[in-house]
Design a protein around this motif. Sequence first.
Motif, PDB file in Angstrom:
ATOM      1  N   ALA A  59       0.846  -1.201   0.000  1.00 36.11           N
ATOM      2  CA  ALA A  59       0.000   0.000   0.000  1.00 36.11           C
ATOM      3  C   ALA A  59       0.876   1.243   0.000  1.00 36.11           C
ATOM      4  O   ALA A  59       0.610   2.216  -0.709  1.00 36.11           O
ATOM      5  N   GLN A  62       2.218   2.077  -3.197  1.00 41.00           N
ATOM      6  CA  GLN A  62       1.217   2.708  -4.073  1.00 41.00           C
ATOM      7  C   GLN A  62       0.958   4.145  -3.640  1.00 41.00           C
ATOM      8  O   GLN A  62      -0.013   4.774  -4.088  1.00 41.00           O
ATOM      9  N   LEU A  64       0.084   5.145  -0.703  1.00 34.17           N
ATOM     10  CA  LEU A  64      -0.947   5.287   0.322  1.00 34.17           C
ATOM     11  C   LEU A  64      -0.294   5.383   1.702  1.00 34.17           C
ATOM     12  O   LEU A  64       0.795   4.872   1.921  1.00 34.17           O
ATOM     13  N   ALA A 251      -9.346   5.020  -1.097  1.00 26.12           N
ATOM     14  CA  ALA A 251      -7.953   4.719  -1.446  1.00 26.12           C
ATOM     15  C   ALA A 251      -7.963   3.841  -2.691  1.00 26.12           C
ATOM     16  O   ALA A 251      -7.740   2.631  -2.622  1.00 26.12           O
ATOM     17  N   SER A 252      -8.248   4.468  -3.825  1.00 25.33           N
ATOM     18  CA  SER A 252      -8.490   3.688  -5.047  1.00 25.33           C
ATOM     19  C   SER A 252      -7.250   2.897  -5.461  1.00 25.33           C
ATOM     20  O   SER A 252      -7.351   1.836  -6.076  1.00 25.33           O
ATOM     21  N   ASN A 253      -6.055   3.411  -5.091  1.00 24.12           N
ATOM     22  CA  ASN A 253      -4.831   2.687  -5.435  1.00 24.12           C
ATOM     23  C   ASN A 253      -4.762   1.315  -4.791  1.00 24.12           C
ATOM     24  O   ASN A 253      -3.930   0.496  -5.175  1.00 24.12           O
ATOM     25  N   ARG A 256      -4.633  -1.845  -6.840  1.00 22.62           N
ATOM     26  CA  ARG A 256      -3.365  -2.377  -7.369  1.00 22.62           C
ATOM     27  C   ARG A 256      -2.711  -3.341  -6.393  1.00 22.62           C
ATOM     28  O   ARG A 256      -2.073  -4.300  -6.797  1.00 22.62           O
ATOM     29  N   ARG A 260      -1.650  -7.066  -7.300  1.00 22.23           N
ATOM     30  CA  ARG A 260      -0.275  -7.492  -7.110  1.00 22.23           C
ATOM     31  C   ARG A 260      -0.198  -8.773  -6.292  1.00 22.23           C
ATOM     32  O   ARG A 260       0.696  -9.592  -6.479  1.00 22.23           O
TER      33      ARG A 260
END
Lengths: 517, 246
Positions: A59, A62, A64, A251-253, A256, A260
């Motif tokens: 996270a 990314q 965050l 937290a749209s990321n 990913r 992953r």
Amino acid sequence: MKPSAARERTVRIVCVLVASLSFLFATTDARAAGPNTVRVGSKRFVESFILGEIVTELARQQGLDAVHETGLGGTAVVFRALEDGAIDVYPDYTGTLAETVVHDGSAHANLAVLRRALAPRGLSLSDPIGFEDTYALAARHDVATKLGLHVLSDLRMHPELRVALSHEFAGRSDGWPGLCARYGIEALTPRLLDHALAYEAISRGTADIVDVYTTDAKITRYDLVTLKDDRSFFPSYDAVLVYRTDLLQHASNFGRVLERLRGAINAETMQRLNARVELDGVPFNRVAKDFLSNQGTRTSPPSSPVRQLLVGTWEVILRHGPRHVMLVAVSLILAALLGIPLGILAHARPRLGVALLGVTGIVQTIPSLALFCFFIPIFGIGTVPALLALFLYGLLPIVRNTHAGLASIPDELREAALALGLSPGERLWHIELPLASRTVIAGIKTSAVVAVGSATIAAFIGAGGFGEPISTGLALNDVPTILEGALPAAGLALIAQGLFAILERAMVPHGLREPRC
Amino acid sequence: MVLLEAVEKSFGGRAVIHEMTLEVGTGERLALVGPSGCGKSTLLRMILGLVLPDRGRVHVDGLDVTKATARKVRRRVGYVIQDGGLFPHLTAEENVTLVARLSGQPPSKTAARVRELAELARLPQSLLDHYPRSLSGGERQRVGLMRALMLNPDVLLLDEPLGALDPIIRARLQEDLGEVFRVLRKSVVIVTHDMGEAGVLADSIAVMRDGKILQRGDAHALINAPVDPFVAEFVRAQRILAGDRA
Ligand SMILES: Nc1ncnc2c1ncn2[C@@H]1O[C@H](COP(=O)(O)OP(=O)(O)O)[C@@H](O)[C@H]1O
Ligand SMILES: [Mg+2]
């Protein structure tokens, strides 16, 4: 002039303390409370720690803001924390979730069924991470050889075997009770132990059979034989992430991160990661980092254990000290602010006093972990329920000592104060409280020392402090890590004693002190 | 001036003060004597409103003593008990000045008053900043007397003020108390076990028994004309004791 000067000084000291502590409180809590922070939970065992740390690291990669609340407890506590929004995501297993959510371990719930059950609760499920960690029973190698144990059905012939089970496995219907019924092995009588301690029992020869996870690194270390589930009782336990559906909005990321991790860790890899933590003693956060930078098998260079302990303890003091002190100080000040008036009330109204002392006494007898968990449904996890529980614990000694201090004032002094025509408030503030001050302060001191100890348990509900290394160390069965938390906690208890000796000098009136020889 | 009108008091159904009427005029000094448990302390407590009578009335300086007026009355009445009743967390001076300070009297006035009282009660100035635990019994009584006199009350009540002292100190303090009473001319009620003391310190003596005053008069009257066999016996016993001591 002295009584009013002493009062002003007292008021000033209390004001300064409250102000500085609220500052400390604000700053230490800011760390955990950003609105876009991803709060990652984990259950209190190595594999969950590693997975949680990997999620946290990913996270962060990314962009965050992510925190890892380690060692919250078992499934019940962590799942509850997720539902209440105290955490956003944590790693779990499909079989466990089927038991927790669908309340049916035998359903062999597939992902679709689980997703449908979780959706109305605002929760979602990731795709499988890539390995299965199912329950199994394992026997000591020598016992297995001697008795010819290969499959679970073989246990029926040997009711004399000593079985040591983790609390969680023994309790769940897809654990021991279901297993007993399926295999007809009710004659075996299990002892319940903490999971890490069960291995100690096996290596000391005081247990023959334990429950294990299939990715468990200790299977090889303790030379255990996994017994085959020949009647396919255990449901599948695919590792997945459970997360709050709204997480992807703020937290749209995080999407990913989920991508992953899809199929990223196979059983072999997981067992290796577990082994690095459990067998090589590498910190789990380091193992997680190494895994992500693809250098998973390198072991860290050994250094002297004493030096390591000293350095580790120092780091723990820096990292967890302020928070531990905050937990103790804030709860203690609140307990004193309410406890002293309650003690006064208990003394002024004897019948109410009996009830008050009774109720606060009962609170004291509730085991601290139970009290902490009791507040989770109401306040979630973290600082608030911890402070509340510590505050309640601190109350009794203060109420009791305030009451006792006031009750021990001789009748003739009470009458002398009355005969001077003092008002009730003047009598309390200028005569009775100063006369009781030594006993009251002794009560606060007791509360402080109790709070330093109880606050270590607060880590189990994610409140941080010196309990964090202790709970982690307990889960890892790693004595040095436990010491890294326990030593500073003991030191803090001593410091609290010392501080109160000073406070006593400052607050107890001169005329009441023991004459020095 | 203190006036008790037909007061009665029972504790747990047992009468401790029987319908009693008693007047102590302005500047008059009365000694209460009688066996222990006869109600002497209860009588003083009723004057202070620490004990409220079941029946009858108590007046102090024209004020009817009730729950509502008790605090006002207490500020006009000085009260000294057996071992001084000093607060251990305050110095001698702080004990004396506590009420004055709490009622906002200016410090300069308070300090001057303390010096004056120390002289009157013959307490060395150097002892003023001592805590009670480092004062002797006699010194504590002197401080207790100063505290009672601080606000210049019209009435002074003393409950066996010399009871806990050894004979030499007792004799000296008795003399000094007598001097204070003569100088200040207040209404005084002093409880004592000792007829001799009563004779020296008071104008009149009231002999009590079982919650009643059997006879009130000066020492001569009690010795020469006892109205009750108990009074005669009590006075005789006291004189024999006094004779032994002399
Ligand atoms: N608050 C009280 N409650 C019950 N009994 C009391 C109380 N105060 C005094 N007494 C009783 O009243 C009687 C008179 O007491 P007291 O006035 O102290 O006697 P004295 O001072 O003459 O020795 C005693 O029997 C005592 O036990
Ligand atoms: Mg008495």
